[in-house]
Design a protein around this motif. Structure first.
Motif, short mmCIF file in Angstrom:
data_model
loop_
_atom_site.label_atom_id
_atom_site.label_comp_id
_atom_site.label_asym_id
_atom_site.label_seq_id
_atom_site.Cartn_x
_atom_site.Cartn_y
_atom_site.Cartn_z
N GLU A 226 2.72 52.37 -11.33
CA GLU A 226 3.84 52.67 -10.43
C GLU A 226 5.10 53.00 -11.23
OE1 GLU A 226 4.26 49.40 -7.80
OE2 GLU A 226 2.56 49.98 -6.52
N GLU A 386 -2.27 54.86 1.73
CA GLU A 386 -1.87 56.13 1.11
C GLU A 386 -3.08 57.04 0.99
OE1 GLU A 386 0.16 57.65 -3.04
OE2 GLU A 386 0.76 55.74 -2.17
N SER A 399 2.35 55.33 4.91
CA SER A 399 2.25 54.43 3.75
C SER A 399 3.62 54.23 3.13
CB SER A 399 1.28 55.02 2.72
OG SER A 399 1.32 54.28 1.53
N LYS A 403 5.69 50.64 3.13
CA LYS A 403 6.01 50.11 1.80
C LYS A 403 7.52 49.94 1.62
CE LYS A 403 5.31 51.01 -3.13
NZ LYS A 403 4.78 51.95 -4.14
N LYS A 406 8.84 46.97 3.64
CA LYS A 406 8.46 45.71 3.00
C LYS A 406 9.34 45.43 1.79
CE LYS A 406 3.65 45.10 4.43
NZ LYS A 406 2.24 44.99 3.98
N GLU A 407 9.63 46.49 1.00
CA GLU A 407 10.48 46.31 -0.17
C GLU A 407 11.89 45.89 0.22
OE1 GLU A 407 10.20 50.00 -2.26
OE2 GLU A 407 8.30 49.48 -3.24
#
Length: 435
Positions: A226, A386, A399, A403, A406-407
């Motif tokens: 990532e 994803e 996706s 994401k 959530k972050e």
């Protein structure tokens, strides 16, 4: 406290529990001829038949217990309890523990088969509590069950011995122990039982730590990937700044030279789009940075960005926030989330999209309501992966949305309306800069 259930897994748990409750009808000591082996051992004074009886008892008890423990594992994975924004495994364990005694009681009521909650059940539950602390997420169910069932097989050998009998044993085990004592086979039986118990328990512990190490390596690899992907994106985006700057300068020159007011208007819109693109590039280059987001300014930015779309007139927006309402985060990422959801609504054949923002109990709630084809709620977990798409696209949309939320330590809920359309709720930490 919030409890989430995965419906498909819950159904599978019920099927496995039902299987576990009917197995004792077929897996009986008569079918395994356990007492025949004990009787032969006593008649012939042959310890070999005693050991055969022990092996039969271990196999029968293992086969009986497998569905129950698989159901417990599956139920643990199908429930998510969240309290104060954190996942709570302790409450999950407390919720699941009564399953075995309840199932054994039902078997006693319906089939008159006594399955005691003895030392194997108690020690098995203690091992389960120890196991869940490892929080293994990236291993298969087969690997999970192999770890636990190895220990269960070891426990069945321990059950045959006289160790921990104060925790309770079954009637067959008690009779077998009496025969062992009568034939003075304590030493050899204890040696065999402890050897098998130690082997299977050690094997289970080694597997557990091996899979934990494997999971940590996967997590490190994923994190490195990532980070590498983020750097590549940032380099690519940085390289885009030069041509975009050139296009902006060219548009500015054309605007100065153009006399037609209508053409000037179009050129002005193009300049605004270029400016917004520059802002997005700057935010992407500092994607980890969090700054105060003024919600009203962000919403104006979103509507301005979508202003060239043919369905822009179908958007209705209501805000119940004060004008300077702020929260901490990345403005461009949150804007992209909302833009993505609006575009999804349009692609789902909804010409009308209703957006509402409000503050409730120090939480910012963003509601997006459309009247399109609706989302497949049953397969929502697949859709947010994803690469999964229903529109022949890259499959990164939902996706990315999930994401990002959530972050930001937020939550997102998808609700399919009774007739047509979908309601989406985004819940984020509220005004962190207000009084």
């Amino acid at each position: 406290m919030e409890i989430k259930l995965e419906e498909k897994k819950i159904k599978l748990v019920l099927i496995i529990l039902f299987l576990g409750m009917i197995l004792p009808i077929f897996l009986t000591h008569q079918n395994f001829k356990i007492y025949d082996s004990i009787t032969k051992a006593l008649e012939l004074w042959d310890k070999e038949h005693l050991l055969i009886g022990m092996l039969k008892l271990v196999i029968m008890n293992t086969l009986r217990s497998i569905p129950m423990y698989i159901a417990i594992f599956l139920l643990f994975d199908s429930i998510e309890i969240i309290k104060n924004g954190r996942k709570r495994n302790f409450e999950k364990v407390l919720l699941i523990l009564p399953i075995i005694p309840i199932a054994y009681s039902l078997i006693k009521i319906f089939y008159d088969i006594q399955l005691p909650v003895g030392k194997t059940s108690i020690l098995g539950v203690l091992w389960f509590c120890y196991y869940v602390k490892f929080d293994l997420k990236n291993i298969t169910y087969v690997e999970k069950y192999l770890v636990f069932l190895s220990f269960i097989v070891g426990l069945q050998w321990l059950d045959v011995s006289r160790f921990f009998n104060f925790l309770g044993v079954g009637e067959i085990t008690s009779d077998l122990n009496k025969a062992i004592i009568f034939m003075e086979a304590d030493v050899i039986v204890t040696l065999i039982c402890i050897s098998f118990f130690s082997f299977f328990t050690l094997f289970s512990i080694l597997l557990l730590h091996f899979f934990k190490g494997q999971e940590e390596r996967i997590a490190r690899s994923r994190s490195e990937m990532e980070n590498r992907h983020l750097k590549e994106v940032q380099l690519l985006v940085h390289d885009l700044k030069t041509p975009i700057f050139s296009v902006g300068a060219l548009l500015e020159t054309l605007t100065l030279q153009e006399e037609d007011e209508r053409k000037k208007l179009y050129l002005k819109k193009m300049e605004d789009s270029i400016e917004k693109t520059n802002v997005m590039i700057s935010e992407i280059l500092s994607v980890k940075s969090e700054k105060p987001i003024v919600i009203e300014e962000m919403m104006r930015f979103i509507f301005s960005f979508l202003s060239v779309h043919k369905n822009i007139e179908g958007i209705t927006y209501k805000s119940y926030l004060k004008k300077d309402y702020k929260l901490k985060g990345n403005r461009i990422l949150l804007s992209r989330v909302i833009i993505n959801l609006i575009v999804n609504s349009w692609e789902a054949n909804s010409s009308v999209v209703n957006i509402m923002v409000k503050d409730y109990k120090k939480r910012l709630i963003i509601q997006i309501d459309d009247c399109g084809d609706g989302i497949d709620i049953d397969n929502i977990n697949e859709l947010i992966k994803e690469g999964v798409s229903t529109k022949n696209s890259s499959g990164k949309g939902l996706s990315f949305v999930v994401k990002t939320i959530k972050e930001m330590e937020g939550k997102i809920y998808f609700v399919k309306k009774i007739k047509n359309g979908t309601k989406i709720y985004i819940i984020l930490k509220g005004d962190e800069y207000g009084e």
